[in-house]
Design a protein around this motif. Structure first.
Motif, PDB file in Angstrom:
ATOM      1  N   LYS A   1       0.825  -1.205   0.000  1.00 46.87           N
ATOM      2  CA  LYS A   1       0.000   0.000   0.000  1.00 46.87           C
ATOM      3  C   LYS A   1       0.857   1.252   0.000  1.00 46.87           C
ATOM      4  O   LYS A   1       0.487   2.278  -0.551  1.00 46.87           O
ATOM      5  CB  LYS A   1      -0.882   0.013   1.253  1.00 46.87           C
ATOM      6  CG  LYS A   1      -2.138  -0.806   1.134  1.00 46.87           C
ATOM      7  CD  LYS A   1      -2.943  -0.638   2.397  1.00 46.87           C
ATOM      8  CE  LYS A   1      -3.980  -1.736   2.496  1.00 46.87           C
ATOM      9  NZ  LYS A   1      -4.689  -1.683   3.778  1.00 46.87           N
TER      10      LYS A   1
ATOM     11  N   ARG B   1       5.050   4.014  -3.632  1.00 42.44           N
ATOM     12  CA  ARG B   1       4.742   5.303  -4.246  1.00 42.44           C
ATOM     13  C   ARG B   1       4.691   5.162  -5.760  1.00 42.44           C
ATOM     14  O   ARG B   1       5.717   5.160  -6.426  1.00 42.44           O
ATOM     15  CB  ARG B   1       5.807   6.322  -3.851  1.00 42.44           C
ATOM     16  CG  ARG B   1       5.841   6.561  -2.360  1.00 42.44           C
ATOM     17  CD  ARG B   1       7.082   7.338  -1.995  1.00 42.44           C
ATOM     18  NE  ARG B   1       7.372   7.209  -0.579  1.00 42.44           N
ATOM     19  CZ  ARG B   1       8.519   7.545  -0.051  1.00 42.44           C
ATOM     20  NH1 ARG B   1       9.484   8.020  -0.804  1.00 42.44           N
ATOM     21  NH2 ARG B   1       8.721   7.399   1.244  1.00 42.44           N
TER      22      ARG B   1
ATOM     23  N   LYS C   1      -6.448  13.458  -2.747  1.00 43.53           N
ATOM     24  CA  LYS C   1      -7.400  12.767  -1.862  1.00 43.53           C
ATOM     25  C   LYS C   1      -8.699  13.554  -1.888  1.00 43.53           C
ATOM     26  O   LYS C   1      -8.682  14.794  -1.839  1.00 43.53           O
ATOM     27  CB  LYS C   1      -6.847  12.711  -0.450  1.00 43.53           C
ATOM     28  CG  LYS C   1      -5.639  11.814  -0.308  1.00 43.53           C
ATOM     29  CD  LYS C   1      -5.198  11.767   1.126  1.00 43.53           C
ATOM     30  CE  LYS C   1      -4.018  10.852   1.303  1.00 43.53           C
ATOM     31  NZ  LYS C   1      -3.496  10.915   2.661  1.00 43.53           N
TER      32      LYS C   1
ATOM     33  N   THR D   1      -0.448   6.948  -4.375  1.00 44.64           N
ATOM     34  CA  THR D   1      -1.129   5.664  -4.520  1.00 44.64           C
ATOM     35  C   THR D   1      -0.142   4.669  -5.095  1.00 44.64           C
ATOM     36  O   THR D   1       0.855   5.035  -5.705  1.00 44.64           O
ATOM     37  CB  THR D   1      -2.348   5.794  -5.437  1.00 44.64           C
ATOM     38  OG1 THR D   1      -2.900   4.495  -5.619  1.00 44.64           O
ATOM     39  CG2 THR D   1      -1.960   6.340  -6.782  1.00 44.64           C
ATOM     40  N   ASN D   2      -0.428   3.387  -4.859  1.00 39.89           N
ATOM     41  CA  ASN D   2       0.517   2.356  -5.309  1.00 39.89           C
ATOM     42  C   ASN D   2       0.212   1.895  -6.722  1.00 39.89           C
ATOM     43  O   ASN D   2       0.718   0.877  -7.167  1.00 39.89           O
ATOM     44  CB  ASN D   2       0.499   1.171  -4.352  1.00 39.89           C
ATOM     45  CG  ASN D   2      -0.849   0.534  -4.261  1.00 39.89           C
ATOM     46  OD1 ASN D   2      -1.792   0.961  -4.925  1.00 39.89           O
ATOM     47  ND2 ASN D   2      -0.954  -0.488  -3.427  1.00 39.89           N
ATOM     48  N   ASP D   3      -0.618   2.635  -7.441  1.00 36.28           N
ATOM     49  CA  ASP D   3      -0.916   2.277  -8.824  1.00 36.28           C
ATOM     50  C   ASP D   3       0.310   2.599  -9.678  1.00 36.28           C
ATOM     51  O   ASP D   3       0.639   3.757  -9.908  1.00 36.28           O
ATOM     52  CB  ASP D   3      -2.132   3.096  -9.284  1.00 36.28           C
ATOM     53  CG  ASP D   3      -2.559   2.700 -10.674  1.00 36.28           C
ATOM     54  OD1 ASP D   3      -2.090   1.656 -11.147  1.00 36.28           O
ATOM     55  OD2 ASP D   3      -3.355   3.449 -11.267  1.00 36.28           O
TER      56      ASP D   3
ATOM     57  N   TYR E   1      -9.718  10.407  -9.414  1.00 39.53           N
ATOM     58  CA  TYR E   1      -8.988   9.140  -9.434  1.00 39.53           C
ATOM     59  C   TYR E   1      -9.818   8.032  -8.796  1.00 39.53           C
ATOM     60  O   TYR E   1     -10.240   8.129  -7.639  1.00 39.53           O
ATOM     61  CB  TYR E   1      -7.662   9.296  -8.691  1.00 39.53           C
ATOM     62  CG  TYR E   1      -6.817   8.056  -8.743  1.00 39.53           C
ATOM     63  CD1 TYR E   1      -6.152   7.710  -9.917  1.00 39.53           C
ATOM     64  CD2 TYR E   1      -6.694   7.225  -7.643  1.00 39.53           C
ATOM     65  CE1 TYR E   1      -5.393   6.572  -9.986  1.00 39.53           C
ATOM     66  CE2 TYR E   1      -5.930   6.079  -7.705  1.00 39.53           C
ATOM     67  CZ  TYR E   1      -5.287   5.764  -8.885  1.00 39.53           C
ATOM     68  OH  TYR E   1      -4.537   4.640  -8.948  1.00 39.53           O
TER      69      TYR E   1
ATOM     70  N   GLY F   1      -8.908   4.723  -8.846  1.00 39.46           N
ATOM     71  CA  GLY F   1      -8.134   3.486  -8.770  1.00 39.46           C
ATOM     72  C   GLY F   1      -7.655   3.130 -10.151  1.00 39.46           C
ATOM     73  O   GLY F   1      -8.216   3.562 -11.154  1.00 39.46           O
TER      74      GLY F   1
ATOM     75  N   GLN G   1      -5.335  -0.373  -4.775  1.00 38.56           N
ATOM     76  CA  GLN G   1      -5.095   0.592  -3.711  1.00 38.56           C
ATOM     77  C   GLN G   1      -5.095  -0.060  -2.333  1.00 38.56           C
ATOM     78  O   GLN G   1      -4.530   0.468  -1.391  1.00 38.56           O
ATOM     79  CB  GLN G   1      -6.143   1.706  -3.770  1.00 38.56           C
ATOM     80  CG  GLN G   1      -5.809   2.702  -4.864  1.00 38.56           C
ATOM     81  CD  GLN G   1      -6.994   3.522  -5.240  1.00 38.56           C
ATOM     82  OE1 GLN G   1      -8.030   2.982  -5.639  1.00 38.56           O
ATOM     83  NE2 GLN G   1      -6.876   4.819  -5.089  1.00 38.56           N
ATOM     84  N   ASP G   2      -5.714  -1.229  -2.241  1.00 39.81           N
ATOM     85  CA  ASP G   2      -5.661  -1.966  -0.982  1.00 39.81           C
ATOM     86  C   ASP G   2      -4.467  -2.904  -0.937  1.00 39.81           C
ATOM     87  O   ASP G   2      -4.323  -3.699  -0.016  1.00 39.81           O
ATOM     88  CB  ASP G   2      -6.939  -2.786  -0.799  1.00 39.81           C
ATOM     89  CG  ASP G   2      -8.158  -1.902  -0.882  1.00 39.81           C
ATOM     90  OD1 ASP G   2      -8.048  -0.744  -0.439  1.00 39.81           O
ATOM     91  OD2 ASP G   2      -9.188  -2.355  -1.399  1.00 39.81           O
TER      92      ASP G   2
END
Lengths: 362, 181
Positions: free
Chosen positions: B54, B57, B63, B134-136, B156, B158, B165-166
């Motif tokens: 998660k 970066r 947000k 986000t980890n995308d 955004y 996801g 994202q989880d």
């Protein structure tokens, strides 16, 4: 057991008697055919080894290895070879061009020369002199010259340092390598490669059984020294891919580099092949003195035995390579001069005593 | 350390440690011959067993509140904190018709992913919890200009991957899979 010399005799008769060619032309044709066969086998085995190395190292280190190109990654090697073939070959400024070009060929020459000594089957030795083992070590040493020339002619001080390191290592380990071979020669009483194999073909005839303790020590020392001789395993100081950027062949590209690469892999096979020939009986099948079992084993062709043993040893050397971390140059030389060589010398005396007193298993 | 070892003591110790090493690798070779590899087959497993931490970066996003409004006040602290000049904020002053107070209004929040070095200084500098990483991670494009993002314009939702994202799938050692997408 199938004797390959039937085929060669038949072919020779075909040329001389049936076609009526003179000795010169017959032998010339045979030489060309044998040369082509050797080079073919050389490249095919190289491809098998490169693929095997990748898969074996992947499995030892919990990885998958190549899977993308072709089924199970089988075409990966073909892709690599293609890539290497179409790469441009270029020169470093002020490099010694002649030596730069000659060096990879010397390495390949030493490698192919040693390759020709391997006994593939009964009657299928290519070079079979009465001083075979002697000549084998002499020819395989040419590779050192090639490596040293490669480093020197590259006009690159790092290559020179690496080439010196490599030469020091190979020349040092040549000592114990030869001492181990001489140990086997003492036991069999012949230097001829076919003679050495023939001496091992009886029940419990493999040298490692015949010579028990000293042969076992010689076998292990031979494998270690051979691994170092092939510039592999924990002894690959000359070529640490990422850290030292590949030592003596830094400046080579395309097939120039390809030849070094090829020779390195084939040296691995040659070491394994010689170890299999000298200590594990070459093409000689397992014989335990029980009639029925021996009979069955005789039906398996010699080349299967030879390749099986050689590839088992190749696998063993790969196991060693992918297990141990690389040694420093002082550690490498210490291992050779303080441990392996004295051990091989003492072992030589031990073997001589055992043979003189007749203590080996007949 | 080893200098106090005798000649033969060192030999014995060496053989013992080498044998230990070989025992370990041969165990790995046969125990997990078919499964439990530490490598993953990425494009195949991207929608099944892919796990991305998660906290990884991948890229910067705004947000948003429950109603979809962003929290950015155009204070430009993130722009000042960025060592690379990745963030460019344009804003103008506007008067609130109800209270009559002057307030900065965000016109454009430009974020150049191609210049970003993912140091997270902007996120740390933000006092309003308006931006975050986000980890995308699948950000590759064929065009450098496509990397210039306007975070206030996009909502955004996801990335292209499920639950990325989880963190995606549960993290497992050595369960590579070859399932097609």
């Amino acid at each position: 057991m199938f004797d390959f010399s039937q085929v060669t005799t038949w072919f020779h008769d075909l040329l001389t008697l049936t076609c009526g060619l003179g000795d010169f032309w017959a032998i010339l044709i045979e030489c060309v055919l044998v040369g082509a066969a050797v080079l073919g086998a050389y490249s095919v085995i190289a491809m098998i080894l490169i693929f095997m190395e990748r898969k074996v190292c992947a499995y030892f280190q919990c990885r998958i290895g190549p899977v993308r190109v072709g089924p199970w990654g089988l075409l990966q090697v073909v892709a690599d070879v293609l890539k290497m073939l179409i790469k441009e070959i270029f020169f470093v400024d002020k490099a010694d061009k002649l030596l730069y070009i000659v060096a990879p060929f010397l390495v390949i020459f030493g490698s192919v020369g040693a390759f020709c000594f391997l006994p593939w089957n009964r009657g299928a030795q290519i070079l079979d002199f009465n001083v075979g083992v002697f000549l084998l070590t002499a020819i395989s040493s040419i590779g050192v010259v090639g490596i040293f020339l490669a480093g020197w002619s590259s006009n690159n001080k790092y290559s020179v340092v690496s080439a010196m390191r490599s030469a020091v290592q190979m020349i040092s380990y040549e000592m114990s390598l030869c001492l181990c071979l001489i140990t086997a020669v003492i036991l069999t009483g012949t230097m001829q490669v076919s003679g050495i194999v023939e001496a091992q073909s009886g029940p419990w005839g493999w040298l490692i059984v015949q010579g028990h303790v000293p042969a076992l020590i010689a076998f292990v020392v031979f494998l270690i020294a051979g691994n170092a001789e092939a510039n592999r395993g924990p002894f690959d100081m000359a070529e640490a891919e990422s850290e030292l950027t590949a030592g003596h062949h830094t400046e080579y590209s395309g097939m120039g580099f390809g030849f070094f690469y090829l020779a390195e892999f084939l040296n691995l096979f040659i070491i394994a092949g010689i170890a299999a020939t000298v200590f594990l009986g070459g093409w000689a099948p397992i014989q335990i003195g029980v009639e029925a079992f021996d009979e069955v084993m005789q039906y398996i062709p010699g080349i299967v035995w030879f390749m099986g043993k050689a590839f088992l040893l190749v696998w063993l050397l790969m196991w060693i390579k992918w297990t141990f971390p690389r040694l420093r140059i002082d550690q490498i030389l210490k291992l050779e001069w303080k441990y392996l060589m004295p051990m091989a010398l003492v072992n030589l005396v031990l073997m001589t005593v055992i043979v003189a007193l007749g203590l080996y298993i007949k | 350390m080893e200098n106090n070892k005798s000649y033969f003591g060192e030999l014995g110790r060496g053989i013992k440690t080498l044998a230990t090493g070989m025992k370990v690798t041969i165990g790995e070779y046969f125990k997990d011959y078919w499964t439990n590899k530490s490598t993953e087959q990425y494009p195949e497993n991207r929608k099944t067993t892919l796990h991305v931490a998660k906290r990884h970066r991948g890229r910067l996003v705004f947000k948003r509140n429950e109603d979809g409004a962003y929290r950015c006040t155009a204070c430009t602290l993130c722009e000042k904190a960025c060592p690379n000049g990745t963030i460019k904020i344009t804003a103008h002053m506007a008067e609130d018709p109800e209270t009559g107070k002057k307030k900065k209004v965000l016109d454009d929040y430009q974020y150049d992913l191609g210049d970003c070095m993912f140091c997270q200084l902007c996120t740390n500098a933000c006092n309003f919890d308006a931006i975050g990483f986000t980890n995308d991670f699948e950000n590759a494009t064929f065009d450098r200009d496509a990397l210039v993002l306007h975070l206030d314009k996009e909502v955004y939702q996801g990335g292209s991957l499920p639950n990325i994202q989880d963190g995606g799938a549960e993290w497992q050692v050595g369960k590579f899979n070859t399932k097609k997408k």
